[in-house]
Scaffold this motif. Structure first.
Motif, mmCIF file in Angstrom:
data_model
loop_
_atom_site.group_PDB
_atom_site.id
_atom_site.type_symbol
_atom_site.label_atom_id
_atom_site.label_comp_id
_atom_site.label_asym_id
_atom_site.label_seq_id
_atom_site.Cartn_x
_atom_site.Cartn_y
_atom_site.Cartn_z
ATOM 1 N N LEU A 193 4.582 -2.836 -1.412
ATOM 2 C CA LEU A 193 3.995 -3.338 -0.174
ATOM 3 C C LEU A 193 4.002 -4.855 -0.118
ATOM 4 N N GLU A 194 3.754 -5.483 -1.254
ATOM 5 C CA GLU A 194 3.764 -6.948 -1.289
ATOM 6 C C GLU A 194 5.151 -7.482 -0.964
ATOM 7 N N ARG A 195 6.175 -6.858 -1.538
ATOM 8 C CA ARG A 195 7.549 -7.289 -1.260
ATOM 9 C C ARG A 195 7.928 -6.997 0.185
ATOM 10 N N LEU A 196 7.451 -5.865 0.701
ATOM 11 C CA LEU A 196 7.775 -5.476 2.065
ATOM 12 C C LEU A 196 7.205 -6.472 3.075
ATOM 13 N N ALA A 197 6.002 -6.973 2.800
ATOM 14 C CA ALA A 197 5.316 -7.859 3.741
ATOM 15 C C ALA A 197 5.571 -9.334 3.465
ATOM 16 N N LYS A 198 6.467 -9.630 2.538
ATOM 17 C CA LYS A 198 6.707 -11.017 2.140
ATOM 18 C C LYS A 198 7.342 -11.815 3.262
ATOM 19 N N GLU A 199 6.931 -13.064 3.397
ATOM 20 C CA GLU A 199 7.505 -13.968 4.408
ATOM 21 C C GLU A 199 8.941 -14.339 4.041
ATOM 22 N N GLY A 200 9.715 -14.725 5.051
ATOM 23 C CA GLY A 200 11.069 -15.213 4.826
ATOM 24 C C GLY A 200 11.989 -14.163 4.248
ATOM 25 N N ARG A 201 11.872 -12.918 4.722
ATOM 26 C CA ARG A 201 12.605 -11.820 4.118
ATOM 27 C C ARG A 201 14.093 -11.854 4.479
ATOM 28 N N GLY A 202 14.387 -11.621 5.773
ATOM 29 C CA GLY A 202 15.775 -11.625 6.200
ATOM 30 C C GLY A 202 16.459 -10.288 6.008
ATOM 31 N N ASP A 203 16.255 -9.629 4.873
ATOM 32 C CA ASP A 203 16.893 -8.346 4.601
ATOM 33 C C ASP A 203 16.001 -7.201 5.066
ATOM 34 N N SER A 204 16.647 -6.122 5.519
ATOM 35 C CA SER A 204 15.879 -4.950 5.930
ATOM 36 C C SER A 204 15.483 -4.151 4.698
ATOM 37 N N LEU A 205 14.216 -3.765 4.642
ATOM 38 C CA LEU A 205 13.691 -3.012 3.514
ATOM 39 C C LEU A 205 12.856 -1.842 4.022
ATOM 40 N N PHE A 206 12.891 -0.754 3.271
ATOM 41 C CA PHE A 206 12.034 0.394 3.516
ATOM 42 C C PHE A 206 11.217 0.647 2.249
ATOM 43 N N ALA A 207 10.096 1.348 2.401
ATOM 44 C CA ALA A 207 9.275 1.685 1.236
ATOM 45 C C ALA A 207 8.445 2.918 1.537
ATOM 46 N N LEU A 208 8.194 3.703 0.489
ATOM 47 C CA LEU A 208 7.299 4.853 0.591
ATOM 48 C C LEU A 208 5.887 4.425 0.243
ATOM 49 N N ALA A 209 4.907 4.954 0.974
ATOM 50 C CA ALA A 209 3.501 4.645 0.694
ATOM 51 C C ALA A 209 2.638 5.770 1.248
ATOM 52 N N PRO A 210 1.540 6.099 0.563
ATOM 53 C CA PRO A 210 0.633 7.116 1.103
ATOM 54 C C PRO A 210 -0.183 6.579 2.265
ATOM 55 N N ASP A 211 -0.571 7.463 3.153
ATOM 56 C CA ASP A 211 -1.453 7.098 4.256
ATOM 57 C C ASP A 211 -2.854 6.823 3.708
ATOM 58 N N GLY A 212 -3.606 5.961 4.408
ATOM 59 C CA GLY A 212 -4.995 5.717 4.043
ATOM 60 C C GLY A 212 -5.242 4.475 3.226
ATOM 61 N N LEU A 213 -4.179 3.696 2.952
ATOM 62 C CA LEU A 213 -4.357 2.480 2.161
ATOM 63 C C LEU A 213 -4.735 1.309 3.070
ATOM 64 N N ARG A 214 -5.272 0.264 2.442
ATOM 65 C CA ARG A 214 -5.473 -1.003 3.146
ATOM 66 C C ARG A 214 -4.201 -1.819 2.929
ATOM 67 N N TYR A 215 -3.336 -1.829 3.941
ATOM 68 C CA TYR A 215 -2.018 -2.443 3.783
ATOM 69 C C TYR A 215 -2.113 -3.967 3.877
ATOM 70 N N PRO A 216 -1.452 -4.673 2.953
ATOM 71 C CA PRO A 216 -1.457 -6.135 3.040
ATOM 72 C C PRO A 216 -0.612 -6.596 4.223
ATOM 73 N N ARG A 217 -1.134 -7.529 4.994
ATOM 74 C CA ARG A 217 -0.423 -8.076 6.148
ATOM 75 C C ARG A 217 0.155 -6.971 7.023
ATOM 76 N N PRO A 218 -0.683 -6.107 7.584
ATOM 77 C CA PRO A 218 -0.180 -4.973 8.361
ATOM 78 C C PRO A 218 0.651 -5.396 9.563
ATOM 79 N N GLU A 219 0.445 -6.604 10.054
ATOM 80 C CA GLU A 219 1.230 -7.058 11.210
ATOM 81 C C GLU A 219 2.706 -7.237 10.853
#
Length: 367
Positions: free
Chosen positions: A105-131
């Motif tokens: 999740l941290e890598r997924l929400a990282k600034e300055g990404r540029g590359d498309s990424l997908f990730a698996l995660a369970p529902d119900g978490l407090r996601y970092p930087r959900p926006e």
């Protein structure tokens, strides 16, 4: 053919001929600059369509990266299934192991990404930087929250956990993240439990030695680790009022684990147990192209039965925005013809815009 039918056909052809002559007449009266512009625009559109169309559609245009957690984990194995399905259709899914869900999740929400990424995660978490995240789809695959302990059969209500020493799994794991959400909730934070992080194997040993009162494990319902632990004497905790707890945490669903689930002859567990389950989600960092997102949906639909129906019927309560192409996929029950046969074209121009330009430069519209 009867005389009446022949007469009807002649009248139709005559009307068609007059209509076409009218269009050509209007076209010829149009200034030459507009006529040349129309022809060039039409040729350009036809050229784009010709280059982009795949006469034998496959996923050869797709190369996506999925962050899947530890290599020995169940999520990693699931992404391997996606990779094999993609390879069968000439596509590529790159399965990237991470230290855990938190790292993904941290890598997924990282600034300055540029590359498309997908990730698996369970529902119900407090996601970092959900926006920064997008919900691509809900998978028809649940994770079960097991609560094991040497004397867990005596637990009937959350209040029975007061003062417990609770293991919450490895640091950064889905178990640890979900456990923090639960233990920090309004319903449980007053119990003054002591939580600690351990590898799952270590946590099992500490429970057997009664150095922990309870251990949490977020896994498949048939996980071999849980089966072995139950066979070796650990018990599964169950709340009589589990439904009232899940009402306060929508991501948690109550599931009945029936007596004998882990052993019919030994009847393990000995009684029915209420356990919590949470859905598995596919998330993205919002950088994926339309063809990449649709390809991921196609792969998930190929692997999971009732994928479309579950995503249609389940509301998005995650707090994350949905990927822009999910609703169209669900409405169609799969990819559109343009997504299937011209994925490169829809990357440049959404289907609605393609239709708009076709209408715009048609002879009737221009003239």
């Amino acid at each position: 053919m009867t005389a009446m039918q022949r007469e009807t056909e002649r009248n139709f052809m005559a009307r068609l001929s007059r209509s076409w002559q009218k269009v050509l007449g209007r076209f010829n009266r149009t200034p030459s600059t507009y006529r040349i512009g129309f022809i060039l625009a039409l040729l350009l559109l036809l050229g784009l369509i010709f280059v982009a169309v795949d006469l034998t559609p496959d996923l050869s245009h797709v190369r996506v990266t999925v962050l899947s957690g530890p290599e020995n984990g169940q999520d990693y194995a699931l992404v391997e299934d996606l990779a094999r399905e993609a390879e069968a259709h000439r596509g590529a899914v790159l399965n990237i192991a991470t230290a855990g869900i938190a790292a993904s999740l941290e890598r997924l929400a990282k600034e300055g990404r540029g590359d498309s990424l997908f990730a698996l995660a369970p529902d119900g978490l407090r996601y970092p930087r959900p926006e920064k995240l997008e919900l691509v789809a809900r998978l028809p695959r649940s994770r079960t929250l097991f609560m094991l302990g040497p004397h867990a059969d005596a637990i009937r209500y959350p209040s029975d956990l007061a003062g417990f020493r609770i293991g919450i799994g490895p640091d950064g794991s889905a178990t640890a993240l979900l456990a923090r959400e639960l233990l920090g909730s309004r319903l449980l934070k007053e119990l003054e439990v002591t939580s600690s992080e351990h590898s799952f194997a270590e946590q099992i040993d500490l429970l057997k030695q009664e150095k922990l009162d309870l251990g949490l494990f977020l896994m498949d319902a048939d996980a071999s680790l849980i089966e072995q632990a139950v066979r070796e004497g650990l018990r599964i905790a169950s709340f009589d009022n589990a439904e009232s707890l899940s009402a306060h945490i929508p991501a948690l669903k109550v599931h009945t684990l029936y007596a004998g689930h882990f052993g019919q002859l030994q009847r393990l567990p000995r009684t029915n147990k209420k356990v919590f389950q949470t859905d598995l989600l596919m998330l993205s960092n919002g950088e994926a192209s339309r063809s990449e997102t649709v390809a991921m949906l196609v792969l998930l639909d190929a692997i999971f039965k009732n994928f479309v129906e579950i995503n249609r019927s389940t509301p998005n309560d995650t707090g994350l925005r949905e990927a822009r192409d999910l609703k169209a996929f669900l409405k169609n029950g799969g990819p559109s013809l343009l997504d299937e046969y011209a994925p490169r074209l829809v990357n440049l121009m959404p289907p609605v815009n393609i239709l708009h330009y076709v209408v715009l430069i048609s002879p009737v519209k221009v003239l």
